[in-house]
Every structure is written in C-alpha cells, then in structure tokens.
Design a protein around this motif. Structure first.
Motif, PDB file in Angstrom:
ATOM      1  N   MET A  51       0.830  -1.209   0.000  1.00  0.00           N
ATOM      2  CA  MET A  51       0.000   0.000   0.000  1.00  0.00           C
ATOM      3  C   MET A  51       0.868   1.265   0.000  1.00  0.00           C
ATOM      4  N   ILE A  52       1.818   1.350   0.938  1.00  0.00           N
ATOM      5  CA  ILE A  52       2.664   2.548   0.993  1.00  0.00           C
ATOM      6  C   ILE A  52       3.548   2.633  -0.247  1.00  0.00           C
ATOM      7  N   LYS A  53       3.866   1.476  -0.836  1.00  0.00           N
ATOM      8  CA  LYS A  53       4.680   1.468  -2.053  1.00  0.00           C
ATOM      9  C   LYS A  53       3.935   2.208  -3.169  1.00  0.00           C
ATOM     10  N   ASP A  54       2.631   1.967  -3.272  1.00  0.00           N
ATOM     11  CA  ASP A  54       1.816   2.667  -4.276  1.00  0.00           C
ATOM     12  C   ASP A  54       1.795   4.169  -4.014  1.00  0.00           C
ATOM     13  N   GLN A  55       1.736   4.552  -2.740  1.00  0.00           N
ATOM     14  CA  GLN A  55       1.731   5.974  -2.393  1.00  0.00           C
ATOM     15  C   GLN A  55       3.044   6.637  -2.802  1.00  0.00           C
ATOM     16  N   ILE A  56       4.144   5.907  -2.639  1.00  0.00           N
ATOM     17  CA  ILE A  56       5.448   6.445  -3.036  1.00  0.00           C
ATOM     18  C   ILE A  56       5.490   6.669  -4.538  1.00  0.00           C
ATOM     19  N   PHE A  57       5.008   5.686  -5.307  1.00  0.00           N
ATOM     20  CA  PHE A  57       5.001   5.834  -6.763  1.00  0.00           C
ATOM     21  C   PHE A  57       4.059   6.962  -7.199  1.00  0.00           C
ATOM     22  N   ASN A  58       2.914   7.094  -6.524  1.00  0.00           N
ATOM     23  CA  ASN A  58       1.991   8.196  -6.836  1.00  0.00           C
ATOM     24  C   ASN A  58       2.639   9.544  -6.555  1.00  0.00           C
ATOM     25  N   PHE A  59       3.368   9.629  -5.441  1.00  0.00           N
ATOM     26  CA  PHE A  59       4.042  10.879  -5.077  1.00  0.00           C
ATOM     27  C   PHE A  59       5.148  11.210  -6.071  1.00  0.00           C
ATOM     28  N   LEU A  60       5.859  10.170  -6.543  1.00  0.00           N
ATOM     29  CA  LEU A  60       6.877  10.365  -7.579  1.00  0.00           C
ATOM     30  C   LEU A  60       6.243  10.930  -8.852  1.00  0.00           C
ATOM     31  N   GLY A  61       5.070  10.399  -9.203  1.00  0.00           N
ATOM     32  CA  GLY A  61       4.340  10.896 -10.375  1.00  0.00           C
ATOM     33  C   GLY A  61       3.954  12.359 -10.204  1.00  0.00           C
ATOM     34  N   LEU A  62       3.544  12.719  -8.992  1.00  0.00           N
ATOM     35  CA  LEU A  62       3.190  14.110  -8.694  1.00  0.00           C
ATOM     36  C   LEU A  62       4.404  15.018  -8.860  1.00  0.00           C
ATOM     37  N   ALA A  63       5.556  14.565  -8.349  1.00  0.00           N
ATOM     38  CA  ALA A  63       6.798  15.329  -8.486  1.00  0.00           C
ATOM     39  C   ALA A  63       7.165  15.484  -9.967  1.00  0.00           C
ATOM     40  N   MET A  64       6.934  14.434 -10.750  1.00  0.00           N
ATOM     41  CA  MET A  64       7.225  14.480 -12.189  1.00  0.00           C
ATOM     42  C   MET A  64       6.343  15.524 -12.872  1.00  0.00           C
ATOM     43  N   ARG A  65       5.057  15.511 -12.545  1.00  0.00           N
ATOM     44  CA  ARG A  65       4.131  16.473 -13.156  1.00  0.00           C
ATOM     45  C   ARG A  65       4.464  17.902 -12.735  1.00  0.00           C
ATOM     46  N   ALA A  66       5.059  18.042 -11.555  1.00  0.00           N
ATOM     47  CA  ALA A  66       5.470  19.366 -11.076  1.00  0.00           C
ATOM     48  C   ALA A  66       6.798  19.801 -11.704  1.00  0.00           C
ATOM     49  N   GLY A  67       7.414  18.917 -12.477  1.00  0.00           N
ATOM     50  CA  GLY A  67       8.677  19.248 -13.140  1.00  0.00           C
ATOM     51  C   GLY A  67       9.882  19.193 -12.218  1.00  0.00           C
ATOM     52  N   LYS A  68       9.800  18.382 -11.170  1.00  0.00           N
ATOM     53  CA  LYS A  68      10.872  18.319 -10.173  1.00  0.00           C
ATOM     54  C   LYS A  68      11.645  17.009 -10.224  1.00  0.00           C
ATOM     55  N   VAL A  69      11.533  16.278 -11.339  1.00  0.00           N
ATOM     56  CA  VAL A  69      12.204  14.989 -11.470  1.00  0.00           C
ATOM     57  C   VAL A  69      13.031  14.953 -12.747  1.00  0.00           C
ATOM     58  N   LYS A  70      14.234  14.422 -12.639  1.00  0.00           N
ATOM     59  CA  LYS A  70      15.085  14.215 -13.811  1.00  0.00           C
ATOM     60  C   LYS A  70      15.427  12.738 -13.874  1.00  0.00           C
ATOM     61  N   SER A  71      15.663  12.242 -15.089  1.00  0.00           N
ATOM     62  CA  SER A  71      16.072  10.846 -15.226  1.00  0.00           C
ATOM     63  C   SER A  71      17.161  10.750 -16.275  1.00  0.00           C
ATOM     64  N   GLY A  72      17.915   9.683 -16.198  1.00  0.00           N
ATOM     65  CA  GLY A  72      19.044   9.517 -17.110  1.00  0.00           C
ATOM     66  C   GLY A  72      20.343   9.738 -16.368  1.00  0.00           C
ATOM     67  N   GLU A  73      21.238   8.773 -16.485  1.00  0.00           N
ATOM     68  CA  GLU A  73      22.470   8.794 -15.698  1.00  0.00           C
ATOM     69  C   GLU A  73      23.308  10.051 -15.924  1.00  0.00           C
ATOM     70  N   SER A  74      23.551  10.420 -17.174  1.00  0.00           N
ATOM     71  CA  SER A  74      24.432  11.570 -17.439  1.00  0.00           C
ATOM     72  C   SER A  74      23.818  12.874 -16.941  1.00  0.00           C
ATOM     73  N   VAL A  75      22.515  13.040 -17.115  1.00  0.00           N
ATOM     74  CA  VAL A  75      21.825  14.251 -16.635  1.00  0.00           C
ATOM     75  C   VAL A  75      21.931  14.351 -15.116  1.00  0.00           C
ATOM     76  N   ILE A  76      21.672  13.253 -14.435  1.00  0.00           N
ATOM     77  CA  ILE A  76      21.704  13.251 -12.972  1.00  0.00           C
ATOM     78  C   ILE A  76      23.128  13.497 -12.457  1.00  0.00           C
ATOM     79  N   LEU A  77      24.107  12.836 -13.057  1.00  0.00           N
ATOM     80  CA  LEU A  77      25.498  13.029 -12.615  1.00  0.00           C
ATOM     81  C   LEU A  77      25.933  14.485 -12.767  1.00  0.00           C
ATOM     82  N   ASN A  78      25.559  15.121 -13.882  1.00  0.00           N
ATOM     83  CA  ASN A  78      25.897  16.536 -14.080  1.00  0.00           C
ATOM     84  C   ASN A  78      25.201  17.424 -13.059  1.00  0.00           C
ATOM     85  N   ASP A  79      23.917  17.135 -12.788  1.00  0.00           N
ATOM     86  CA  ASP A  79      23.159  17.959 -11.845  1.00  0.00           C
ATOM     87  C   ASP A  79      23.602  17.744 -10.396  1.00  0.00           C
ATOM     88  N   ILE A  80      24.127  16.563 -10.081  1.00  0.00           N
ATOM     89  CA  ILE A  80      24.668  16.339  -8.734  1.00  0.00           C
ATOM     90  C   ILE A  80      25.875  17.250  -8.522  1.00  0.00           C
TER      91      ILE A  80
END
Length: 105
Positions: free
Chosen positions: A1-30
């Motif tokens: 149940m909480i696992k679904d909530q985590i994935f839903n929250f991740l989706g919310l963050a994505m829609r808010a434009g606060k998520v990046k994906s891809g190894e090279s993009v993330i490494l540069n932004d770190i």
C-alpha cells in the motif's frame, strides 16, 4: 500500500517538473547541487549503482534503492528508468521519509 503511495508521489513530483532521469543528466546535476535525492532501481546493474553511490557520497546527496525499472518508469509515465533525481527539497524530504518508512515494514 505505501509502495503505491510512493510511486503516486513520484508521479506528482514528475508532473510538477521536479524529477530528472538519465544517468548523465543526474550526474551533471549532482555536481552543480541541483539534485536533492537520487533513487536507483533495485534491478539496476552493480556498476550503475556504484557510479551513483560514489557520486552521491562525494556530494552528500541521499540515495535510495527502491522499485524496479518498470515501476519507476511507470510512476513517471515513461519507459523503464534506472535512475531518478529529485530536484526539489520538499519532494525529496517527503520521498526520503516515505521510502525509509516503507523499509521499516
């Protein structure tokens, strides 16, 4: 149940434009301190996990191993994703507490 909530929250963050994906993009932004949390899929290769762990450790960015590639991609409404970077402090803190809570169960 909480696992679904985590994935839903991740989706919310994505829609808010606060998520990046891809190894090279993330490494540069770190390097530029834009990433506040890194999530790596549990089925990621050992090398992919090691690269992210090393970069996160040297830049004091929290890292969590959570979800499969397919689950992470599905949460973001995209194809499979191995690495996800959260760029917002609020979303990162909430996701950290949710994932840590899930680990305790």
């Amino acid at each position: 149940m909480i696992k679904d909530q985590i994935f839903n929250f991740l989706g919310l963050a994505m829609r808010a434009g606060k998520v990046k994906s891809g190894e090279s993009v993330i490494l540069n932004d770190i390097k530029t301190n834009k990433i506040k949390l890194v999530i790596v899929a549990t089925d990621a290769s050992d090398n992919a996990l090691k690269v992210m762990k090393d970069k996160c450790n040297s830049n004091q960015v929290p890292l969590r191993n959570f979800g499969t590639r397919a689950e992470l991609g599905g949460a973001l409404g995209k194809g499979e994703r191995v690495n996800i970077g959260v760029t917002d402090n609020g979303f990162a803190k909430k996701l950290l507490s949710m994932i840590d809570e899930y680990r305790k169960e």
